[in-house]
Design an enzyme around this catalytic site. Structure first.
Site, PDB file in Angstrom:
ATOM      1  N   GLU A 109       9.669   1.656  10.594  1.00 49.43           N
ATOM      2  CA  GLU A 109      10.635   2.727  10.325  1.00 49.43           C
ATOM      3  C   GLU A 109       9.885   4.030  10.571  1.00 49.43           C
ATOM      4  O   GLU A 109       8.995   4.393   9.795  1.00 49.43           O
ATOM      5  CB  GLU A 109      11.103   2.671   8.861  1.00 49.43           C
ATOM      6  CG  GLU A 109      11.899   1.440   8.511  1.00 49.43           C
ATOM      7  CD  GLU A 109      13.249   1.387   9.203  1.00 49.43           C
ATOM      8  OE1 GLU A 109      13.748   2.437   9.635  1.00 49.43           O
ATOM      9  OE2 GLU A 109      13.776   0.271   9.329  1.00 49.43           O
ATOM     10  N   CYS A 117      13.070  11.585   6.923  1.00 47.73           N
ATOM     11  CA  CYS A 117      13.052  11.068   8.296  1.00 47.73           C
ATOM     12  C   CYS A 117      14.399  11.281   8.963  1.00 47.73           C
ATOM     13  O   CYS A 117      14.467  11.503  10.164  1.00 47.73           O
ATOM     14  CB  CYS A 117      12.699   9.587   8.264  1.00 47.73           C
ATOM     15  SG  CYS A 117      13.691   8.675   7.080  1.00 47.73           S
ATOM     16  N   LYS A 168       0.839  -1.193   0.000  1.00 53.25           N
ATOM     17  CA  LYS A 168       0.000   0.000   0.000  1.00 53.25           C
ATOM     18  C   LYS A 168       0.880   1.251   0.000  1.00 53.25           C
ATOM     19  O   LYS A 168       1.450   1.631   1.020  1.00 53.25           O
ATOM     20  CB  LYS A 168      -0.900   0.026   1.255  1.00 53.25           C
ATOM     21  CG  LYS A 168      -1.820   1.228   1.263  1.00 53.25           C
ATOM     22  CD  LYS A 168      -2.038   1.702   2.674  1.00 53.25           C
ATOM     23  CE  LYS A 168      -2.371   3.147   2.828  1.00 53.25           C
ATOM     24  NZ  LYS A 168      -1.972   4.115   1.855  1.00 53.25           N
ATOM     25  N   GLU A 184       9.672  16.075  15.736  1.00 52.99           N
ATOM     26  CA  GLU A 184       9.949  16.016  14.297  1.00 52.99           C
ATOM     27  C   GLU A 184       9.043  17.012  13.577  1.00 52.99           C
ATOM     28  O   GLU A 184       7.825  16.985  13.762  1.00 52.99           O
ATOM     29  CB  GLU A 184       9.675  14.609  13.770  1.00 52.99           C
ATOM     30  CG  GLU A 184       9.965  14.486  12.290  1.00 52.99           C
ATOM     31  CD  GLU A 184       9.654  13.102  11.729  1.00 52.99           C
ATOM     32  OE1 GLU A 184       8.509  12.626  11.908  1.00 52.99           O
ATOM     33  OE2 GLU A 184      10.543  12.516  11.102  1.00 52.99           O
TER      34      GLU A 184
END
Ligand code: NAD
Length: 481
Positions: A252, A286, A177, A385
């Site tokens: 992750e 990331c 997906k 983040e």
């Protein structure tokens, strides 16, 4: 306009029962590139059933034959390189030059796991040395089964290659997906599956969002293992879903990576590495090194060098050759970053550069490249983040303070050390709590080396032999010789 109201199952495009549709947007032109189905649980059922049917034959094919398919995938991607780079620039908003990394790293990954598939075959049934007389023991590595792979939008071909290539090499069949925000580059993989003659059901691709496809895929009892890349909030939801049925999961997740500039660093090269670490892909990485820790003796000179470089960044059309930085990938991501910029204002952060210092292009989801200095350790911008072109900086007294502040973070995906002395940089690097530590470089990723993080940055490793191990189950055959 494309109308992708179908799902790729059993090597065919099959109409989805879902009537919901999702627009796919070009974030620079702010136009609709396509409309995709939002998919639903019945699509997941059909795709998982196809993958289950295909599993025994795909496993039995052996690593050598599977390697051939992986090489064919790499060749097919290479033939489409220019087209996919342009498609990625339009759908993702990343500057054309930046799309090459997404392509080339993906191609290298398929080739690497072709070799790993061969190596896997050659070590199947290897003997275990032991001290029991008359007993023979052998080790086999079997595929984990049918795997569900879920990816984000920032590096569509790489993040998917890191899952698809080792899963196929291991002999797993899969349901993939892609992100609903940037699904267009990955559609080429369905085309390639047909073109390379991959057996039907081995590779299935479902279009849709988290509610329509992601959640039912994570919860599906026919999925033996899940591999997810994306945000922490969704990763934790996937992990909760995987708990039912005690299914394996690799994650992750996010990062808030530090870059340490030691007192013997050259200012200009340090400034270049700092820029590369945070403004590449408009900061939507990331592993972006978004926390700068600079020795106090260099701080003023480094901030000045960064300000000059930030002023020189050319924002604009991702497809234009002279663009350095494109827009955010979506209006939603722009708004998310802008919320942090509002918090910075409330917190009274000191901006060396921000939107006040430049005019943004008239169109596109742009955020100005931003640098805050002397950011308090308690600031939300220091701790969370942001996933945008926002760098937070602090000066430090010595290496020990830099290491302590670098490690005082719940994430541990990556880190960078800049120093005039490679040995010293390596020493400091060894003390950092991060899955990848670059010294006097930035964002280098090798298919041979692992990828993943400490702490909240995830569970497990992609790439290297560890990436393959995630899709294998160890089997021990033992008995009288
Ligand atoms: P996201 O978590 O919003 O979405 C990721 C994927 O999960 C998408 O395909 C989405 O449709 C799907 N999803 C959403 N809800 C779901 C649910 N309930 N169940 C299952 N799937 C669901 O992340 P994003 O905004 O696409 O990507 C940005 C995030 O990804 C950042 O946090 C970034 O750090 C992270 N990221 C990590 C790595 C890494 O290697 N560690 C690499 C790239 C991106």
């Amino acid at each position: 306009m494309q109308r992708l109201d179908h799902q790729f199952i059993d090597n065919r495009w099959i109409a989805s029962r879902s009537e919901r549709r999702l627009p796919v947007i070009d974030p620079y032109r702010q136009t609709r590139l396509a409309e995709i189905t939002a998919g639903d649980a019945s699509d997941v059922d059909a795709a998982v059933a196809a993958a289950q049917r295909a599993l025994p034959a795909w496993q039995a094919l052996g690593g050598e034959r599977r390697a051939g398919y992986l090489e064919a995938f790499a060749d097919a991607l290479e033939r489409r390189r220019e087209t996919l780079m342009r498609l990625s620039a339009s759908n993702n908003g990343k500057a054309l030059a930046e799309t090459a990394i997404d392509m080339d790293d993906a191609i290298a990954c398929y080739r690497y796991y072709a070799d790993q598939a061969r190596a896997l075959e050659s070590r199947q049934g290897r003997r275990v040395e032991h001290a029991l007389d008359g007993i023979e023991a052998r080790i086999y590595e079997d595929p984990a089964g049918v795997v569900g792979l879920i990816t984000p939008w920032n590096f569509p071909l790489v993040t998917s290659a890191w899952k698809i290539a080792p899963a196929l090499a291991a002999g797993c069949t899969l349901v993939f997906k892609p992100s609903e925000v940037v699904p267009l580059p990955e559609l080429a993989l369905a085309e390639i599956a047909v073109e390379t003659g991959l057996p039907p059901g081995v590779f299935n691709l479902l279009l849709g969002d988290g509610a329509g496809i992601g959640a039912p895929l994570s919860a599906h009892p026919g999925i033996d293992k899940l591999s997810f890349t994306g945000s922490n909030a969704v990763g934790e939801a996937v992990m909760r879903a995987a708990a039912t049925g005690s299914r394996g999961v690799s994650l992750e997740l996010g990062g808030k990576s530090p870059i340490l500039v030691l007192d013997d660093a050259d200012i200009d090269s340090a400034a270049d590495w700092v820029m590369a670490g945070i403004f590449f892909n408009s900061g939507q990485i990331c592993s972006a090194t978004s926390r700068l820790l600079v020795h106090h003796s260099l701080a003023e000179a480094l901030y000045a060098a960064l300000a000059r470089r930030i002023d020189a960044i050319r924002l604009g059309d991702p497809l234009a050759d002279d663009t350095d930085m494109g827009p955010m990938t979506s209006a939603r991501q722009r708004e998310a970053v802008e919320r942090y910029l509002a918090i910075a204002k409330e917190e009274g952060l000191d901006a060396v550069r921000d939107a006040r210092h430049r005019e943004l292009p008239a169109q596109g989801e742009f955020v100005a490249p931003t640098l805050y200095r002397d950011v308090p350790l308690t600031s939300r911008l220091w701790c969370e983040e942001i996933f945008g072109p926002v760098l937070c900086a602090r000066s430090v007294a010595d290496d020990a303070e830099a290491i302590a502040l670098a490690n005082a973070c719940e994430f541990g995906l990556a880190a960078t050390v800049i120093s005039g002395d490679a040995e010293r940089a390596r020493r400091v690097g060894r003390a950092l709590r991060a899955g990848s530590v670059w010294f006097n470089s930035e964002q280098l990723v090798l298919p041979e080396a692992g990828w993943g993080g400490f702490g909240r940055s995830g569970i497990g490793r992609e790439l290297g032999p560890w990436g393959l191990a995630g899709y294998l189950e160890i089997k021990h055959l033992i008995g009288p010789a």
